[in-house]
Enzyme design. Structure first.
Site, PDB file in Angstrom:
ATOM      1  CB  THR A 226      56.731  24.953   4.692  1.00 30.00           C
ATOM      2  OG1 THR A 226      57.438  23.759   5.289  1.00 30.00           O
ATOM      3  CG2 THR A 226      55.463  24.695   4.108  1.00 30.00           C
TER       4      THR A 226
ATOM      5  N   GLY B 175      45.153  24.401  15.083  1.00 28.08           N
ATOM      6  CA  GLY B 175      44.324  23.338  16.167  1.00 28.08           C
ATOM      7  C   GLY B 175      43.693  22.509  15.306  1.00 28.08           C
ATOM      8  CE  LYS B 176      46.286  22.259   9.562  1.00 26.46           C
ATOM      9  NZ  LYS B 176      47.397  22.906  10.289  1.00 26.46           N
ATOM     10  N   GLY B 177      44.500  19.168  15.086  1.00 27.02           N
ATOM     11  CA  GLY B 177      44.390  17.750  15.769  1.00 27.02           C
ATOM     12  C   GLY B 177      43.087  17.239  16.376  1.00 27.02           C
TER      13      GLY B 177
ATOM     14  N   GLY C 204      53.659  19.915  13.948  1.00 21.48           N
ATOM     15  CA  GLY C 204      53.331  19.506  15.352  1.00 21.48           C
ATOM     16  C   GLY C 204      51.796  19.597  15.547  1.00 21.48           C
ATOM     17  CG  HIS C 205      48.930  17.698  13.799  1.00 25.08           C
ATOM     18  ND1 HIS C 205      48.689  16.672  12.719  1.00 25.08           N
ATOM     19  CD2 HIS C 205      49.031  18.694  13.145  1.00 25.08           C
ATOM     20  CE1 HIS C 205      48.563  17.496  11.424  1.00 25.08           C
ATOM     21  NE2 HIS C 205      48.808  18.785  11.772  1.00 25.08           N
TER      22      HIS C 205
ATOM     23  CD  GLN D 115      53.831  22.040   7.908  1.00 22.45           C
ATOM     24  OE1 GLN D 115      53.444  21.656   6.864  1.00 22.45           O
ATOM     25  NE2 GLN D 115      54.531  21.650   8.491  1.00 22.45           N
TER      26      GLN D 115
ATOM     27  CG  ASP E 121      51.250  26.844  14.588  1.00 19.05           C
ATOM     28  OD1 ASP E 121      51.505  25.474  14.529  1.00 19.05           O
ATOM     29  OD2 ASP E 121      51.906  27.813  14.425  1.00 19.05           O
TER      30      ASP E 121
HETATM   31  P1  IMP Z   1      60.408  24.905   7.448  1.00 18.02           P
HETATM   32  O1  IMP Z   1      58.949  24.283   7.448  1.00 18.02           O
HETATM   33  O2  IMP Z   1      60.957  24.157   9.039  1.00 18.02           O
HETATM   34  O3  IMP Z   1      61.309  24.983   6.604  1.00 18.02           O
HETATM   35  O4  IMP Z   1      60.080  26.495   8.197  1.00 18.02           O
HETATM   36  C1  IMP Z   1      59.583  27.319   7.165  1.00 18.02           C
HETATM   37  C2  IMP Z   1      58.490  28.328   7.764  1.00 18.02           C
HETATM   38  O5  IMP Z   1      57.390  27.556   8.336  1.00 18.02           O
HETATM   39  C3  IMP Z   1      58.826  28.994   9.258  1.00 18.02           C
HETATM   40  O6  IMP Z   1      58.301  30.099   9.372  1.00 18.02           O
HETATM   41  C4  IMP Z   1      58.226  27.986  10.086  1.00 18.02           C
HETATM   42  O7  IMP Z   1      57.870  28.619  11.274  1.00 18.02           O
HETATM   43  C5  IMP Z   1      56.915  27.664   9.475  1.00 18.02           C
HETATM   44  N1  IMP Z   1      56.331  26.220   9.684  1.00 18.02           N
HETATM   45  C6  IMP Z   1      56.589  25.050   9.561  1.00 18.02           C
HETATM   46  N2  IMP Z   1      56.084  24.128   9.956  1.00 18.02           N
HETATM   47  C7  IMP Z   1      55.076  24.885  10.546  1.00 18.02           C
HETATM   48  C8  IMP Z   1      53.880  24.499  11.408  1.00 18.02           C
HETATM   49  O8  IMP Z   1      53.466  23.122  11.270  1.00 18.02           O
HETATM   50  N3  IMP Z   1      53.059  25.321  11.755  1.00 18.02           N
HETATM   51  C9  IMP Z   1      53.578  26.822  11.847  1.00 18.02           C
HETATM   52  N4  IMP Z   1      54.513  27.152  11.377  1.00 18.02           N
HETATM   53  C10 IMP Z   1      55.242  26.247  10.522  1.00 18.02           C
END
Ligand code: IMP
Length: 425
Positions: A240, A23-25, A48-49, A225, A21
């Site tokens: 993740t 703010g790479k977009g 999520g970008h 991420q 998160d």
């Molecule tokens: P998963 O990747 O959905 O399995 O989640 C594992 C952990 O990574 C959790 O704490 C999520 O909130 C975090 N996470 C996964 N993708 C993102 C992302 O794009 N931004 C921030 N946190 C993420």
């Protein structure tokens, strides 16, 4: 930095040096203007970008953010957990509505598909955990688990004649093992339709990257991420299931990091974390709400509120060193405007002794106390500033402190949400 990219052949990676998160977009969207190839290498629809540009506002999960450069090839590499429901039913629709073409998209046939049972299993497992990870529920962990277990269905399987049988075998196994009630005919119909839509976009992405390097093209690797969520080096188990750092590029494209000459580590001017796991610099009290509100710290994918914290230089320096980051990008500096004092974490204490981050271990971080360097803040609106020397002195000092601690120059500073509200230093 932006200017240089157009003049010479460059291989650039933008990677999060935080918990995501960052703010790479916008940075990616900017750098993508001069890129010939833009490649996504890790993560799935957990990503999520958010991108705001002249075409509108988009929330992309699987599609590389570089898709807005109509002249570039956009690549999805083998390391991406390919969620076709997200890509086709949501993201293609967003782009179609805005009149953005994705004709230059190329997806690696070796990508592992996120299937309906992965999303169900993600929910089941999370529910059963005593210490919840707080996953995004997008089935990303189970997709990678099945790849490791060598039972993942790949994109190449989807377009093969064998797909109906492969699907049947796997779906029946999942139903039997987990008690799901997935209907074979329904899933088959849906995925055969996806196959038809996606087939024109399948190609050998490793060749594209290798030939791109051979032909001295500008290549941009777009991270998802952040390194602190890396399955190995991150704060396990609150991570993740992929490799968001430089190693993820190597794994997706068989590309040794020596070919990547610009490694841009990106983070906000403060830090945030969504989901569970330790965060030594977490901010409580009124400042927490100010940051959440001003910074709109709500997850693009999950809609959850992110926990804010002061920038943790211990973790940042570690991420910078491991990934050999040679430029830093600091976003949302404007959100800190108005604070009387700002803090940077410069060390940890545990039981009265200095301690550090142990790679891959969340446990150690649970009980450390953050040591801060407290600095005077600034009150000015900095959104109009385009030159580093025009920033308030205290904001300059804040950035310089980050540079001194990490040993890396800050080359990009975000000073507002609009596209042009950026300082390229
Ligand atoms: P998963 O990747 O959905 O399995 O989640 C594992 C952990 O990574 C959790 O704490 C999520 O909130 C975090 N996470 C996964 N993708 C993102 C992302 O794009 N931004 C921030 N946190 C993420």
């Amino acid at each position: 930095m932006k200017k240089q990219m157009g003049k010479q052949s460059t291989v650039t990676a933008v990677i999060g040096v935080d918990w995501g998160d960052s703010g790479k977009g916008r940075l990616i969207d900017d750098l993508a203007q001069n890129a010939d190839i833009i490649a996504r290498y890790s993560g799935g629809s957990n990503t999520g970008h958010t991108i705001k540009n002249s075409k509108g506002k988009f929330a992309l999960h699987i599609m590389p953010s570089g898709i807005f450069n109509a002249n570039a090839i956009c690549v999805i590499g083998r390391g991406v957990a390919l969620d076709l429901e997200s890509l086709i039913e949501d993201e293609f629709e967003q782009l179609k509505k805005a009149g953005v073409s994705w004709k230059n998209l190329v997806i690696e046939p070796e990508c592992t598909l996120t299937m309906p049972w992965h999303k169900l299993r993600d929910g089941l497992r999370e529910k059963s955990r005593e210490d919840k990870i707080g996953t995004t529920g997008r089935g990303v962990g189970p997709t990678y688990a099945d790849r490791t277990e060598r039972v993942g269905l790949r994109l190449k399987d989807l377009i093969s004649k064998k797909f109906p049988q492969l699907l049947k075998t796997e779906l029946e196994y999942q139903n039997k093992t987990y008690g799901f009630k997935l209907n074979y005919q329904e899933v088959l119909k849906k995925f055969l339709n996806f196959a038809k839509i996606i087939k024109p976009y399948i190609g050998n992405t490793i060749d594209i990257i290798h030939m791109g390097i051979y032909n001295k093209k500008n290549i941009l690797f777009e991270g998802a991420q952040g390194w602190l969520l890396d399955i190995d080096g991150g704060t396990y188990p609150f991570v993740t299931s992929s490799n968001p750092g430089i190693v993820g590029i190597w794994r997706s494209f068989d590309l040794h990091p020596k070919y990547i000459n610009k490694i841009i580590g990106i983070t906000k001017s403060y830090t945030t974390r969504v989901g569970s796991g330790p965060m030594p610099t977490k901010i409580e009290g009124p400042q927490r709400n100010i940051i959440i509100e001003k910074g709109q710290e709500i997850g693009t994918t999950s809609g959850r509120t992110r926990d804010p914290g002061w920038l943790d230089l211990v973790l940042l320096k570690y991420a910078v060193d491991v990934n050999q980051v040679n430029h830093l990008a600091i976003t949302k500096l404007d959100i800190l405007s108005g604070f009387e004092k700002v803090q940077l974490c410069t060390g940890y204490k545990k039981n009265g002794k200095d301690t550090w981050y142990t790679s891959g271990d969340a446990q150690e971080l649970e009980d450390v106390t953050a040591i801060y360097k407290t600095m005077p803040g600034w009150k000015e609106d900095i959104s109009k500033v385009r030159d580093f020397k025009d920033l308030p002195k205290n904001a300059q000092n804040y950035i310089k402190e980050i540079e001194n601690y990490t040993g890396v120059k800050v080359s990009f500073i975000g000073v507002g949400p609009k596209r042009e509200e950026v300082i390229y230093a």
